[in-house]
Design a protein around this motif. Structure first.
Motif, PDB file in Angstrom:
ATOM      1  N   TYR A 168       0.770  -1.159  -0.041  1.00  7.23           N
ATOM      2  CA  TYR A 168      -0.145  -0.076  -0.110  1.00  7.23           C
ATOM      3  C   TYR A 168       0.803   1.247   0.006  1.00  7.23           C
ATOM      4  CZ  TYR A 168      -2.526   3.795   2.050  1.00  7.23           C
ATOM      5  OH  TYR A 168      -3.162   5.280   2.053  1.00  7.23           O
ATOM      6  N   SER A 169       1.965   1.358   0.757  1.00 11.89           N
ATOM      7  CA  SER A 169       2.861   2.312   0.827  1.00 11.89           C
ATOM      8  C   SER A 169       3.467   2.926  -0.815  1.00 11.89           C
ATOM      9  CB  SER A 169       3.953   2.213   1.975  1.00 11.89           C
ATOM     10  OG  SER A 169       3.473   1.813   3.197  1.00 11.89           O
ATOM     11  N   ALA A 173       2.179   6.149  -2.676  1.00 11.41           N
ATOM     12  CA  ALA A 173       3.382   6.985  -3.108  1.00 11.41           C
ATOM     13  C   ALA A 173       3.396   7.071  -4.622  1.00 11.41           C
ATOM     14  CB  ALA A 173       4.622   6.339  -2.613  1.00 11.41           C
ATOM     15  N   THR A 253       8.371  -1.893   7.589  1.00 10.90           N
ATOM     16  CA  THR A 253       7.009  -1.345   7.344  1.00 10.90           C
ATOM     17  C   THR A 253       6.486  -0.058   7.966  1.00 10.90           C
ATOM     18  OG1 THR A 253       6.095  -3.705   7.386  1.00 10.90           O
ATOM     19  CG2 THR A 253       4.434  -2.415   8.027  1.00 10.90           C
ATOM     20  N   SER A 256       7.865   2.727   5.738  1.00 13.60           N
ATOM     21  CA  SER A 256       7.261   2.800   4.333  1.00 13.60           C
ATOM     22  C   SER A 256       5.924   3.515   4.543  1.00 13.60           C
ATOM     23  CB  SER A 256       7.058   1.335   3.987  1.00 13.60           C
ATOM     24  OG  SER A 256       8.159   0.550   3.427  1.00 13.60           O
ATOM     25  N   LEU A 257       5.420   3.163   5.560  1.00 16.54           N
ATOM     26  CA  LEU A 257       4.227   4.037   5.768  1.00 16.54           C
ATOM     27  C   LEU A 257       4.439   5.402   6.238  1.00 16.54           C
ATOM     28  CD1 LEU A 257       2.092   1.483   8.375  1.00 16.54           C
ATOM     29  CD2 LEU A 257       1.630   2.292   5.885  1.00 16.54           C
ATOM     30  N   SER A 260       5.271   7.228   2.848  1.00 20.57           N
ATOM     31  CA  SER A 260       4.456   7.427   2.035  1.00 20.57           C
ATOM     32  C   SER A 260       3.193   8.380   2.404  1.00 20.57           C
ATOM     33  CB  SER A 260       3.798   6.023   1.626  1.00 20.57           C
ATOM     34  OG  SER A 260       3.057   5.695   2.978  1.00 20.57           O
ATOM     35  N   ARG A 261       3.125   8.682   3.697  1.00 17.42           N
ATOM     36  CA  ARG A 261       2.424   9.574   4.458  1.00 17.42           C
ATOM     37  C   ARG A 261       3.203  10.726   4.119  1.00 17.42           C
ATOM     38  NH1 ARG A 261      -2.514  10.816   6.119  1.00 17.42           N
ATOM     39  NH2 ARG A 261      -2.602  12.405   7.872  1.00 17.42           N
TER      40      ARG A 261
END
Length: 276
Positions: A168-169, A173, A253, A256-257, A260-261
Motif C-alpha cells: 500500500y505504501s 506513493a 513497514t 514505508s508507511l 508514503s504519508r
C-alpha cells in the motif's frame, strides 16, 4: 477513541456502498470472480508444470520444494487480494481526481484525505482469490513434512499485514506523484512490474545480477520481504540468521508507511485546485 470509532463507521459505510454496487450487477460480479480465479489457477498450473522437471527452486540445500512453494504462492495471493480489494481501485482513480479537479471535494470533507482516497471503494470480487489462497495454504500445510510452531502461526497474520502495508505504501506513493505529473495512467503497470519481484523466493536472486537486486528490493524498496518473510514462517524452519530479516521487515513497514504519508502530504501541499 471517538475519532477511531468515527473512522470505523465511515469505513463500514464505504464497505456497504461497495457491496450494494457489486450485488446490483450480480452477473458482472460473478464474471469478475471467475476471471480472477482463472488467472490464479493458470498461475498455479504453471508452477505445477515447473515442478515436474525440477525437485526444487533455488539451491539444493535451501531450495523450495513444491508444497513449501505453494505456501509462498498462497501468501502472495493473500497479500495481493487484500491490496486489490481495498486499495487498488482507489489509487487507480487518484490521477483522475487530480486531473478533473474532483480532489477538491475530497479535501473539503471533514476526514483525513489519504484515508478517503485510499478506501472509498472496495472491489469485493478480488476476495475470491483470498478464499482460494486459504484453500491452497491448508492443502500445502497438510502435505508438508515440516510443521510450524505456535509462535510462527501467530506471527504469520502479523507479517501478512506488514506485506499489505508495504504494498500500500508503494501504491499510494506512486499515486501521490500524479499531483506533480498531472496525469499518470501507467501507475498500475509500474506497480505490477515492480511487485513481480516479490513473487519469487529470495534464493533465486544470486550471482552478479541477482544479488544486487536482492539487496535493493530487500533494504531500499522492501518488496521481497512482503511474501518471503511470512511464507518462511510456515514453510521452513527459521534459522537464527533469518530472524534479523524478519525484525527488519517490521521496521521497514513502519518506515514505508511514514515515508508514503510524508510524500502524500507534500503532494497535497503542491496541489492546485481546479478553481485556481
Amino acid at each position: 477513541m471517538r475519532g477511531l470509532t468515527r473512522y470505523l463507521r465511515v469505513l463500514a459505510v464505504f464497505g456497504r456502498n461497495s457491496l450494494v454496487r457489486a450485488t446490483t450487477f450480480r452477473a458482472n460480479f460473478l464474471i469478475e470472480c471467475v476471471t480472477s480465479l482463472a488467472w490464479v489457477l493458470m498461475n498455479l498450473g504453471f508452477y505445477v508444470l515447473i515442478f515436474r522437471y525440477t525437485p526444487s527452486i533455488g539451491s539444493e540445500e535451501n531450495g523450495w520444494t513444491i508444497y513449501p512453494y505453494f505456501v509462498l504462492l498462497a501468501t502472495m495471493q493473500f497479500v495481493s487480494s487484500l491490496v486489490e480489494t481495498f486499495f487498488m481501485p482507489n489509487t487507480e482513480e487518484f490521477s483522475e481526481l487530480v486531473r478533473t479537479g474532483d480532489l477538491d471535494f475530497a479535501l473539503l470533507k471533514p476526514i483525513d484525505t489519504q484515508f478517503l482516497v485510499s478506501l472509498a471503494k472496495f472491489e469485493f470480487s478480488s476476495l475470491s482469490n483470498f478464499v482460494f489462497a486459504g484453500c491452497l495454504l491448508t492443502y500445502a500445510l497438510v502435505k508438508m513434512d515440516y510443521r510450524p510452531g505456535l509462535g510462527e502461526v501467530l506471527l504469520y497474520p502479523l507479517y501478512l499485514g506488514c506485506g499489505v502495508a508495504i504494498f500500500y505504501s508503494l501504491m499510494i506513493a506512486l499515486a501521490a506523484v500524479t499531483v506533480w505529473l498531472g496525469r499518470n495512467q501507467s501507475i498500475y503497470d509500474f506497480w505490477f512490474y515492480i511487485t513481480n519481484f516479490s513473487r519469487f523466493p529470495l534464493e533465486i536472486y544470486t550471482g552478479p545480477l541477482g544479488f544486487p537486486l536482492q539487496l535493493f528490493f530487500s533494504f531500499v524498496i522492501p518488496i521481497l520481504l512482503v511474501v518471503n518473510v511470512p511464507a518462511r514462517l510456515l514453510a521452513k524452519p527459521m534459522h537464527s540468521a533469518e530472524w534479523p530479516l524478519a525484525r527488519f521487515a517490521l521496521a521497514a513497514t513502519v518506515c514505508s508507511l511514514l515515508a508514503s504519508r510524508w510524500l502524500f502530504r507534500r503532494a497535497l501541499e503542491s496541489y492546485r485546485s481546479a478553481s485556481s
